[in-house]
Design an enzyme around this catalytic site. Structure first.
Site, PDB file in Angstrom:
ATOM      1  CG  HIS A  23      -0.397   0.087   2.520  1.00 52.05           C
ATOM      2  ND1 HIS A  23       0.374  -0.913   3.084  1.00 52.05           N
ATOM      3  CD2 HIS A  23      -0.466   1.073   3.470  1.00 52.05           C
ATOM      4  CE1 HIS A  23       0.737  -0.559   4.304  1.00 52.05           C
ATOM      5  NE2 HIS A  23       0.248   0.644   4.555  1.00 52.05           N
TER       6      HIS A  23
ATOM      7  CG  ASP B 288       0.485  -1.214   8.075  1.00 53.50           C
ATOM      8  OD1 ASP B 288       1.403  -1.997   8.374  1.00 53.50           O
ATOM      9  OD2 ASP B 288       0.652   0.018   7.991  1.00 53.50           O
TER      10      ASP B 288
ATOM     11  CG  HIS C 130      -0.015   4.427   4.752  1.00 59.35           C
ATOM     12  ND1 HIS C 130      -0.748   3.676   5.641  1.00 59.35           N
ATOM     13  CD2 HIS C 130      -0.881   5.361   4.270  1.00 59.35           C
ATOM     14  CE1 HIS C 130      -1.993   4.138   5.691  1.00 59.35           C
ATOM     15  NE2 HIS C 130      -2.086   5.159   4.871  1.00 59.35           N
TER      16      HIS C 130
ATOM     17  CG  ASP D 164       4.751   3.292   7.559  1.00 61.07           C
ATOM     18  OD1 ASP D 164       3.896   3.584   6.716  1.00 61.07           O
ATOM     19  OD2 ASP D 164       4.517   2.542   8.536  1.00 61.07           O
ATOM     20  CG  HIS D 165       4.140   0.108   4.449  1.00 59.23           C
ATOM     21  ND1 HIS D 165       3.967  -1.235   4.736  1.00 59.23           N
ATOM     22  CD2 HIS D 165       3.688   0.774   5.543  1.00 59.23           C
ATOM     23  CE1 HIS D 165       3.436  -1.366   5.937  1.00 59.23           C
ATOM     24  NE2 HIS D 165       3.253  -0.165   6.445  1.00 59.23           N
TER      25      HIS D 165
ATOM     26  CG  HIS E  17       3.872  -1.447  11.875  1.00 58.54           C
ATOM     27  ND1 HIS E  17       4.633  -0.322  12.002  1.00 58.54           N
ATOM     28  CD2 HIS E  17       3.120  -1.277  10.750  1.00 58.54           C
ATOM     29  CE1 HIS E  17       4.356   0.520  11.014  1.00 58.54           C
ATOM     30  NE2 HIS E  17       3.437  -0.043  10.239  1.00 58.54           N
TER      31      HIS E  17
ATOM     32  CG  HIS F 157      -4.109   0.135   6.896  1.00 61.40           C
ATOM     33  ND1 HIS F 157      -4.115   0.667   8.166  1.00 61.40           N
ATOM     34  CD2 HIS F 157      -2.943   0.538   6.321  1.00 61.40           C
ATOM     35  CE1 HIS F 157      -3.001   1.357   8.360  1.00 61.40           C
ATOM     36  NE2 HIS F 157      -2.272   1.301   7.243  1.00 61.40           N
TER      37      HIS F 157
END
Length: 255
Positions: A53, A128, A55, A57-58, A166, A111
């Site tokens: 996805h 996530d 985001h 942080d990915h 995570h 998400h």
């Protein structure tokens, strides 16, 4: 296959998987530097990037990794994800040549609206969507969507390794125990995670069978979750309402 969860940012894991020849792919690289360090340490060669996805942080490390390694980037259709070279959607199959591996793409909105997961070779790279003893927040989707997405994992082999993104397990367990305190599988998982974290080890991957035994978000049909929801005042909740109650309670849980 050889695999390692590469710690990144504050609590992310970037999954790095390689064959015996050192050909490796990476899943959700939020940072490039930890991936480069892990590759160099093991003498592995990066061949592909898989994204679940949009985001940051990915995907934050994708640009630097592509610049250094000139690899393909496989991702869902989403204009918020740059640098992708192959777009995949629910029901597609991703086939890698080196390492030789094949993954089914599973659409898992909730998400985010375009979130996907990759299942195959004994792994579930779920981003996530599913966490160990938890699930992702609903930033763009509905409880109905997220529950339907989690339901799609039920047909995967019980020994599938759940490779989430995570290190949330200890906090998830504290919430799960407030819902299902008499669950012996959850108690065992709590002890195991406490030991792993005390030793400085990741709490993931977990086995899918263990998630179904201990994760309240996968146990919305259980008597324990039904009792907990009833204690909140809804004695006739549907399974979607039970899931929504869990997710809402987790969003504000502080113990």
């Amino acid at each position: 296959m050889h695999w390692v969860p590469v710690a990144a940012l504050s609590d992310n894991y970037i999954w790095l998987v390689a064959d015996d020849e050192g050909n490796a792919f990476v899943v959700d690289p939020g940072e490039a530097a930890p991936v480069e360090a892990a590759l160099a340490k093991r003498g592995w060669r990066l061949t592909a990037i898989l994204l679940t996805h949009h985001h940051n942080d990915h995907i934050g490390g994708v640009f630097d990794l592509v610049r250094e390694h000139d690899v393909e980037v496989i991702a869902p259709l989403d204009t918020r994800i740059p640098y992708k070279t192959q777009i995949v959607d629910d029901g597609d199959t991703v086939t890698l040549d080196a390492p030789r591996a094949s993954f089914k793409v599973i659409g898992v909105p909730g998400h985010t609206r375009t979130h996907i997961a990759y299942a195959g070779e004994g792994f579930l790279f779920c981003g996530d969507t599913l966490f160990s003893v938890g699930c992702g927040r609903l930033f763009e989707g509905t409880p109905e969507q997220m529950l339907a997405s989690l339901d799609r994992f039920a047909d995967l082999p019980a020994d599938t390794l759940v490779c989430c993104a995570h290190e949330y397990t200890a906090a998830n367990i504290r919430f799960a125990l407030s819902v299902d305190p008499d669950n012996p599988d959850l108690r065992r998982r709590s002890d195991e995670v406490a030991r792993l974290r005390a030793e400085g080890q990741p709490s993931v991957p977990s086995r899918l069978a263990d998630e179904y035994a201990s994760n309240p978000f996968l146990r919305v049909d259980s008597d324990a979750v039904a009792r907990w929801v009833g204690a909140q005042g809804n004695h006739h909740a549907s399974r979607v309402e039970r899931f929504a109650a869990l997710r809402q309670a987790k969003d504000t849980f502080t113990a």
